[in-house]
Design a protein around this motif. Sequence first.
Motif, PDB file in Angstrom:
ATOM      1  N   TRP A  80       0.690  -0.895  -0.456  1.00  0.00           N
ATOM      2  CA  TRP A  80      -0.144  -0.038  -0.222  1.00  0.00           C
ATOM      3  C   TRP A  80       1.134   1.465   0.374  1.00  0.00           C
ATOM      4  O   TRP A  80       0.314   2.017   0.166  1.00  0.00           O
ATOM      5  N   ARG A  81       2.241   1.231  -0.402  1.00  0.00           N
ATOM      6  CA  ARG A  81       3.227   1.982  -0.127  1.00  0.00           C
ATOM      7  C   ARG A  81       3.163   3.120   1.237  1.00  0.00           C
ATOM      8  O   ARG A  81       2.657   4.631   0.889  1.00  0.00           O
ATOM      9  N   LEU A  82       3.370   2.282   2.277  1.00  0.00           N
ATOM     10  CA  LEU A  82       2.653   3.028   3.910  1.00  0.00           C
ATOM     11  C   LEU A  82       4.392   3.074   4.308  1.00  0.00           C
ATOM     12  O   LEU A  82       4.700   1.701   3.977  1.00  0.00           O
ATOM     13  N   PRO A  83       4.151   3.581   5.353  1.00  0.00           N
ATOM     14  CA  PRO A  83       6.077   3.263   5.549  1.00  0.00           C
ATOM     15  C   PRO A  83       5.946   2.653   6.628  1.00  0.00           C
ATOM     16  O   PRO A  83       5.091   1.994   7.933  1.00  0.00           O
ATOM     17  N   THR A 152      -5.079  -3.156   7.014  1.00  0.00           N
ATOM     18  CA  THR A 152      -3.713  -2.698   6.926  1.00  0.00           C
ATOM     19  C   THR A 152      -3.053  -2.230   7.680  1.00  0.00           C
ATOM     20  O   THR A 152      -2.685  -2.375   9.335  1.00  0.00           O
ATOM     21  N   VAL A 153      -3.766  -0.914   7.887  1.00  0.00           N
ATOM     22  CA  VAL A 153      -3.441   0.045   9.017  1.00  0.00           C
ATOM     23  C   VAL A 153      -3.909  -0.062  10.538  1.00  0.00           C
ATOM     24  O   VAL A 153      -2.780   0.086  11.684  1.00  0.00           O
ATOM     25  N   MET A 154      -5.437  -1.414  10.546  1.00  0.00           N
ATOM     26  CA  MET A 154      -5.100  -1.256  12.055  1.00  0.00           C
ATOM     27  C   MET A 154      -4.042  -2.432  12.042  1.00  0.00           C
ATOM     28  O   MET A 154      -3.210  -1.800  13.619  1.00  0.00           O
ATOM     29  N   ASP A 155      -4.138  -3.523  11.339  1.00  0.00           N
ATOM     30  CA  ASP A 155      -3.327  -4.707  12.182  1.00  0.00           C
ATOM     31  C   ASP A 155      -1.896  -3.673  12.204  1.00  0.00           C
ATOM     32  O   ASP A 155      -0.981  -4.676  13.298  1.00  0.00           O
ATOM     33  N   SER A 156      -1.311  -2.924  11.793  1.00  0.00           N
ATOM     34  CA  SER A 156      -0.215  -2.678  12.005  1.00  0.00           C
ATOM     35  C   SER A 156       0.027  -1.130  13.126  1.00  0.00           C
ATOM     36  O   SER A 156       0.781  -1.391  14.418  1.00  0.00           O
ATOM     37  N   THR A 171       0.635   9.664   7.927  1.00  0.00           N
ATOM     38  CA  THR A 171       0.644   9.227   5.752  1.00  0.00           C
ATOM     39  C   THR A 171      -0.823   8.888   5.350  1.00  0.00           C
ATOM     40  O   THR A 171      -1.035   9.528   4.273  1.00  0.00           O
ATOM     41  N   VAL A 172      -1.254   7.921   5.667  1.00  0.00           N
ATOM     42  CA  VAL A 172      -2.908   7.248   5.106  1.00  0.00           C
ATOM     43  C   VAL A 172      -4.120   8.477   5.064  1.00  0.00           C
ATOM     44  O   VAL A 172      -4.434   8.421   4.200  1.00  0.00           O
ATOM     45  N   LEU A 173      -3.585   8.699   6.157  1.00  0.00           N
ATOM     46  CA  LEU A 173      -4.875  10.627   6.479  1.00  0.00           C
ATOM     47  C   LEU A 173      -4.065  11.582   5.741  1.00  0.00           C
ATOM     48  O   LEU A 173      -4.921  12.882   5.034  1.00  0.00           O
TER      49      LEU A 173
END
Length: 334
Positions: A80-83, A152-156, A171-173
């Motif tokens: 998802w190209r998140l850090p 993915t964001v929740m799990d991380s 980043t996602v926001l």
Amino acid sequence: MDSVPPLLLAGQMRALTGSSRGLSRAYTKGDLVRVRAGVYYSKPAWLALKAWERYAATVAAVAASDPAAGFCYLTALRVWRLPTPGVPDHIHMVTRSPHKAGRIASTTQAAKNPKTGLTGLETVRGYGTFRHHWEADIVQAGGYAVTSLVQTVMDSVVRLELPEAVAVADTVLGSRRKEGAGLTRLDLQQASASLASAAKRRRVLEVLALADQAAESVGESRSRALIHILGFPAPVLQRSFNDSEGFIARTDFFWPEYGVIGEFDGDAKYLDDELLGDRSTREAILAEKKREDRLRALGYTVVRWDWKAVTDPGILRRKLEGAGLRRENPRRVD
């Protein structure tokens, strides 16, 4: 996910030529690396890959060898190209069977040189798999089957250290997110409400309380979270400054009550061609010095830090205290 040269697939070669013995012979000669069963890669090219590229190639190999694979957690973050906090040790996947959950060591192999007994991979990091037994909302992204963006964001966020979790949320926001879709605070709040663990729900809300879409880099996000952990007052982000000559700069952090400006210096500012534009690294450094001189001339204290400081709380604490900031409610991290 980082782009990599194409893998060599035994199944594909058999379909085209009727045999994959050529790949087996090349592997035996030491010309190829077997990344996964039936999936090969040029050995010289493999050794030349950077760690992130080798990780991406391994993800591609896992997907090629197991079409049913669904990626999650740190691997899904990358898709998802998140850090992510560095290159993960494993390729993270979901499984419906509790008996298949757990870690498996890397199976990437190369033939031994008959003279030296070495494969050439002794000093090259390999990546095993980590299967997680949890419910997963699988979607297609970046050419892979992965957990949805919100999952993915929740799990991380509930598993990462606070600075890393805040970097993901920022980043996602962020309205400046250029690659892929983003999420809203409401999306994350609603997703957190469905978490079974009260501790995880509190963690998500803590991260959201710190998240700020005005952050312009992972280094800034991690800095801000660490500033919070260290107990320093929250800074104003992206404050613009002017003098008699006009606009000076938009700074990373500003504490108006202390007259302190904080700047995170990532290497990309001086090395990335896209950020440098038509300037050389030397010209960028000189422009940064003049910019800082103009800010100091207005009576502000300017303090700068780099990646080392956002990985060592003691360094950042000493820099901020040296600039005159006072801690209010620190946690025991330094």
